[in-house]
Motif scaffolding. Sequence first.
Motif, PDB file in Angstrom:
ATOM      1  N   ARG A  97     -31.244 -12.453   0.366  1.00  0.00           N
ATOM      2  CA  ARG A  97     -31.974 -13.210  -0.666  1.00  0.00           C
ATOM      3  C   ARG A  97     -32.985 -12.319  -1.384  1.00  0.00           C
TER       4      ARG A  97
ATOM      5  N   GLN B 251     -31.206 -10.090  -3.792  1.00  0.00           N
ATOM      6  CA  GLN B 251     -30.803 -10.888  -4.951  1.00  0.00           C
ATOM      7  C   GLN B 251     -31.991 -11.143  -5.875  1.00  0.00           C
ATOM      8  N   ARG B 252     -33.148 -11.466  -5.302  1.00  0.00           N
ATOM      9  CA  ARG B 252     -34.355 -11.683  -6.111  1.00  0.00           C
ATOM     10  C   ARG B 252     -34.734 -10.420  -6.874  1.00  0.00           C
TER      11      ARG B 252
ATOM     12  N   ARG C  12     -32.759  -8.004  -7.787  1.00  0.00           N
ATOM     13  CA  ARG C  12     -31.769  -7.798  -8.852  1.00  0.00           C
ATOM     14  C   ARG C  12     -32.076  -8.687 -10.060  1.00  0.00           C
ATOM     15  N   GLN C  13     -32.433  -9.930  -9.781  1.00  0.00           N
ATOM     16  CA  GLN C  13     -32.748 -10.858 -10.854  1.00  0.00           C
ATOM     17  C   GLN C  13     -33.984 -10.411 -11.632  1.00  0.00           C
ATOM     18  N   LEU C  14     -34.980  -9.913 -10.915  1.00  0.00           N
ATOM     19  CA  LEU C  14     -36.183  -9.427 -11.580  1.00  0.00           C
ATOM     20  C   LEU C  14     -35.892  -8.173 -12.413  1.00  0.00           C
TER      21      LEU C  14
ATOM     22  N   ALA D 256     -33.089  -7.489 -13.869  1.00  0.00           N
ATOM     23  CA  ALA D 256     -32.227  -7.825 -15.005  1.00  0.00           C
ATOM     24  C   ALA D 256     -33.015  -8.416 -16.172  1.00  0.00           C
ATOM     25  N   ARG D 257     -34.250  -8.766 -15.923  1.00  0.00           N
ATOM     26  CA  ARG D 257     -35.081  -9.390 -16.997  1.00  0.00           C
ATOM     27  C   ARG D 257     -35.654  -8.378 -17.923  1.00  0.00           C
TER      28      ARG D 257
END
Length: 94
Positions: free
Chosen positions: A83, A86-87, A89-91, A93-94
């Motif tokens: 998790r 994943q977090r 990666r999401q940060l 990608a912004r």
Amino acid sequence: MWVLDQAEQLFRLFRKVKAEDKEGAKDFARGAAKVLSRYPAEVVSSVCGIDGLPREYDWPPTIKQIADACDKRLGSIVREREREVQRQRQLGAR
């Protein structure tokens, strides 16, 4: 004979250990140590700590309960780390 020794060890690990049965307690501790040695220190500390096995089971736990608790905690740690990746990666990608 090696097979007989293994069978005797197996049966010693299944019986409930009484406080006055020092040899049985040693056999059980050896078996538990073999199980615990297969896991990272983070898992062992969690499972052996006050909020781990002592809180979940009547004492002493079985070898299976020790292994199951370690597997459960390891799975939890792996999911937590996944998790977090994943977090991140999401940060990113912004």
